[in-house]
Design a protein around this motif. Sequence first.
Motif, short mmCIF file in Angstrom:
data_model
loop_
_atom_site.label_atom_id
_atom_site.label_comp_id
_atom_site.label_asym_id
_atom_site.label_seq_id
_atom_site.Cartn_x
_atom_site.Cartn_y
_atom_site.Cartn_z
N SER A 94 -2.48 -15.86 30.19
CA SER A 94 -1.84 -14.89 29.29
C SER A 94 -2.48 -15.00 27.91
CB SER A 94 -0.34 -15.19 29.18
OG SER A 94 0.18 -14.57 28.02
N PRO A 95 -2.77 -13.85 27.28
CA PRO A 95 -3.35 -13.91 25.93
C PRO A 95 -2.47 -14.71 24.97
CG PRO A 95 -3.06 -11.62 26.65
CD PRO A 95 -2.58 -12.48 27.76
N LEU A 96 -1.17 -14.71 25.22
CA LEU A 96 -0.25 -15.42 24.34
C LEU A 96 -0.43 -16.93 24.42
CD1 LEU A 96 1.87 -14.06 22.60
CD2 LEU A 96 3.56 -14.46 24.39
N PHE A 97 -0.79 -17.40 25.64
CA PHE A 97 -0.88 -18.84 25.85
C PHE A 97 -2.32 -19.30 26.00
CE2 PHE A 97 3.32 -17.73 28.02
CZ PHE A 97 4.03 -17.89 26.85
N SER A 98 -3.22 -18.46 25.65
CA SER A 98 -4.63 -18.77 25.79
C SER A 98 -5.00 -20.03 25.00
CB SER A 98 -5.41 -17.54 25.29
OG SER A 98 -6.71 -17.90 24.97
N ALA B 261 11.63 -6.87 33.89
CA ALA B 261 11.59 -5.42 34.06
C ALA B 261 10.36 -5.02 34.86
CB ALA B 261 11.56 -4.76 32.68
N PRO B 262 10.41 -3.85 35.54
CA PRO B 262 9.26 -3.38 36.32
C PRO B 262 8.00 -3.32 35.45
CG PRO B 262 11.15 -1.91 36.62
CD PRO B 262 11.55 -2.92 35.59
N GLY B 263 6.88 -3.73 36.02
CA GLY B 263 5.61 -3.69 35.27
C GLY B 263 5.33 -5.00 34.56
N PHE B 264 6.32 -5.88 34.49
CA PHE B 264 6.12 -7.15 33.79
C PHE B 264 5.72 -8.26 34.75
CE2 PHE B 264 8.20 -5.01 30.41
CZ PHE B 264 7.84 -5.68 29.24
N GLU B 265 4.88 -9.14 34.24
CA GLU B 265 4.44 -10.30 35.02
C GLU B 265 5.03 -11.53 34.34
OE1 GLU B 265 0.04 -12.46 35.13
OE2 GLU B 265 0.34 -10.55 34.10
N ILE B 266 5.60 -12.43 35.13
CA ILE B 266 6.20 -13.64 34.54
C ILE B 266 5.10 -14.62 34.15
CG2 ILE B 266 7.71 -15.62 35.03
CD1 ILE B 266 9.23 -13.67 36.94
N THR B 267 5.15 -15.14 32.93
CA THR B 267 4.06 -16.01 32.47
C THR B 267 4.52 -17.41 32.08
OG1 THR B 267 4.33 -15.03 30.28
CG2 THR B 267 2.57 -14.12 31.65
N ALA B 268 5.80 -17.66 32.15
CA ALA B 268 6.27 -19.03 31.90
C ALA B 268 7.64 -19.20 32.52
CB ALA B 268 6.35 -19.32 30.41
N SER B 269 7.95 -20.43 32.93
CA SER B 269 9.28 -20.70 33.46
C SER B 269 9.66 -22.14 33.18
CB SER B 269 9.31 -20.41 34.96
OG SER B 269 8.30 -21.17 35.59
N ALA C 232 8.95 -16.48 29.94
CA ALA C 232 8.05 -15.58 29.23
C ALA C 232 7.55 -14.54 30.22
CB ALA C 232 6.87 -16.34 28.62
N ALA C 233 7.28 -13.35 29.72
CA ALA C 233 6.75 -12.30 30.59
C ALA C 233 5.88 -11.36 29.77
CB ALA C 233 7.90 -11.53 31.24
N GLN C 234 5.05 -10.61 30.44
CA GLN C 234 4.18 -9.70 29.70
C GLN C 234 3.87 -8.45 30.51
OE1 GLN C 234 0.71 -12.21 29.20
NE2 GLN C 234 -0.22 -11.49 31.09
N ASP C 235 3.64 -7.37 29.78
CA ASP C 235 3.08 -6.16 30.37
C ASP C 235 1.90 -5.83 29.48
OD1 ASP C 235 2.34 -3.62 31.06
OD2 ASP C 235 4.39 -2.86 31.30
N THR C 236 0.74 -6.38 29.83
CA THR C 236 -0.41 -6.29 28.92
C THR C 236 -0.84 -4.84 28.70
OG1 THR C 236 -1.80 -6.75 30.81
CG2 THR C 236 -1.39 -8.59 29.33
N GLN D 4 0.39 -21.77 17.58
CA GLN D 4 -0.78 -21.20 18.25
C GLN D 4 -0.38 -19.95 19.05
OE1 GLN D 4 -3.93 -22.16 17.75
NE2 GLN D 4 -4.57 -20.45 19.04
N MET D 5 0.82 -19.94 19.60
CA MET D 5 1.27 -18.76 20.36
C MET D 5 1.39 -17.55 19.43
SD MET D 5 4.25 -20.51 22.65
CE MET D 5 3.93 -22.04 23.53
N LEU D 6 1.96 -17.78 18.26
CA LEU D 6 2.09 -16.67 17.30
C LEU D 6 0.72 -16.24 16.79
CD1 LEU D 6 5.27 -17.88 15.40
CD2 LEU D 6 5.08 -15.90 16.90
N HIS D 7 -0.12 -17.24 16.61
CA HIS D 7 -1.51 -16.99 16.20
C HIS D 7 -2.18 -16.09 17.24
CE1 HIS D 7 -5.65 -18.13 15.05
NE2 HIS D 7 -5.11 -18.43 13.89
N ASN D 8 -2.02 -16.46 18.51
CA ASN D 8 -2.58 -15.66 19.60
C ASN D 8 -2.02 -14.24 19.57
OD1 ASN D 8 -4.16 -17.70 20.61
ND2 ASN D 8 -2.72 -18.30 22.22
N PHE D 9 -0.73 -14.12 19.33
CA PHE D 9 -0.13 -12.78 19.31
C PHE D 9 -0.76 -11.93 18.22
CE2 PHE D 9 3.17 -9.73 17.85
CZ PHE D 9 3.20 -8.93 18.99
N VAL D 10 -0.79 -12.45 17.00
CA VAL D 10 -1.28 -11.59 15.91
C VAL D 10 -2.78 -11.33 16.00
CG1 VAL D 10 0.62 -12.09 14.33
CG2 VAL D 10 -1.46 -13.46 14.18
N TYR D 11 -3.55 -12.31 16.46
CA TYR D 11 -5.01 -12.10 16.53
C TYR D 11 -5.45 -11.47 17.86
CZ TYR D 11 -5.71 -14.65 12.21
OH TYR D 11 -5.69 -15.02 10.90
#
Length: 510
Positions: free
Chosen positions: A111-115, A135-143, A151-155, A176-183
């Motif tokens: 996930s770009p968030l956890f890269s 929600a439909p279209g989302f992929e689970i990225t953490a548990s 965590a989940a994402q719909d890139t 770093q996660m927030l850093h990944n999000f903004v960048y």
Amino acid sequence: TVIVLDFGGQYNQLIARRVRECNVYCEIYSYRTPLEKIRAKNPKGIIFTGGPNSVYLPDAATIDPEIYTWGVPILGICYGSQLMMHMLGGKVCRAPEREYGKTAVDLNTTSPLFSGLPEKNVCWMSHNDYIEQAAPGFEITASTPNCPVAAAQDTARGLYCVQFHPEVMHTENGVQMLHNFVYKVCGCSGTWKMDSFVAATVEELRKKIGDGRVLCALSGGVDSSVCAALLAKAVGRQLTCVFVDHGLLRKNEREQVCEVFGEGGAFDINFICVDARDRFYQKLAGQTAPESKRKIIGEEFIRVFEEEAKKIGAVDFLAQGTIYPDVVESGLGGESAVIKSHHNVGGLPDKVDFKALVEPLRDLFKDEVRQAGRELGLPEYLVSRQPFPGPGLAIRIIGEVTPEKVAIVQDADAIWREEVDKLPMSQRPSQYFAALTNMQSVGVMGDERTYDYAIALRAVTTTDFMTAEVTLLPTETLTTAANRIVNEVKNVNRVMFDYTTKPPATIEFE
Ligand code: XMP
């Protein structure tokens, strides 16, 4: 700009601050803000904060679903993540096991968030509800063991959500996660710096104020000083600063403020210093109850300020050094629960003739305000000042305030601060001062019996000033200060150190 949409969570300030620490400008708006206003800011990313409600209850805080269609990346945190899932067709319900505190989490690092992060992480959880189904279209990225969708994402749509709080220190690699999000997700360039804040704010103030006149109450504290300096830079002589000496200031404080803002100082403004010491002392004579003292000072301050304002005549703007924590603590603007009513907000004089307020520091945290002050060329002793209460030394003198007692506490306090300031920065407390107990006791000086006052020294470490711990200082610092105080300050024959935490004590004495 990244916009933080406030749904009433406790850590909203922290989120904004973390984003700014990534050199990305960030502003906080209530979820009630009209969508057009948010859109007009042209945000590169949006963050939904946590909040106290359950998304499935009828009056829960929500947002116009149109926001999901803008193509602007959104990160939902805690309540924000549940809201996003709930609105987009996922399922949120009460969690069988509520999670609170440090929790082990498995991350999908594609996930770009956890890269760039390890797959096993520790995160900070604080929730009763959870996302049962994404929600439909989302992929689970953490548990986590108790939270199937941490965590989940719909890139494709740029939608991301995390149940935990990346903004708090206890989440490993949260920054770093927030850093990944903004960048990585929002594509921010990271060019924002505090001096961009100063330049942009000066520009904004000029536009807003035009050729109008501005009145600013200067207390000498960090916030009002930085506010005045910003305005001085923006509009110069259109600004009048009124500084009231209520006779309850620290030693030399008035002189320092006059030196910086007065005639021949760093700024070309109109500066008025009002010597109102006697007025305040007269009003305070015979008053011993803490709340009456506070009330008298607050009211008298407004009266003095109003009288000065009357002399100046109508102005267009009243400037205030309100900063973000004031806004939140007063329950004004922010969505979180009211914590305490603050001296500097809400106590506006009602007889001052002005059209609008300007509050250029409303989005900043204390250390950001200090940084802006440095950029503006304010001297370090003003910029790094400790917090000082509006009612001043009056709440550090137990019982009746007299000019003699003020002089005693001023002198003792100056010595205490001087001794503590000899310690390296890292060992210094968050707040340290001397107070005058209303106690007199027997002592001996030379061959004479004395019956003099006891000074109490306070030194506390805190980050939020809501709770505080006692700072353990070297014995040398304590004994030197005590020795100097009994020798150099008249009418003091005893010095005590206050070993109480907050709670149950408060930081101040009244
Ligand atoms: P307490 O005494 O409540 O103080 O533990 C917490 C922090 O707030 C400051 N303080 C004030 N600040 N007006 C202010 O602007 C006030 O009336 C006031 N009372 C307390 C105190 O110095 C400490 O930093």
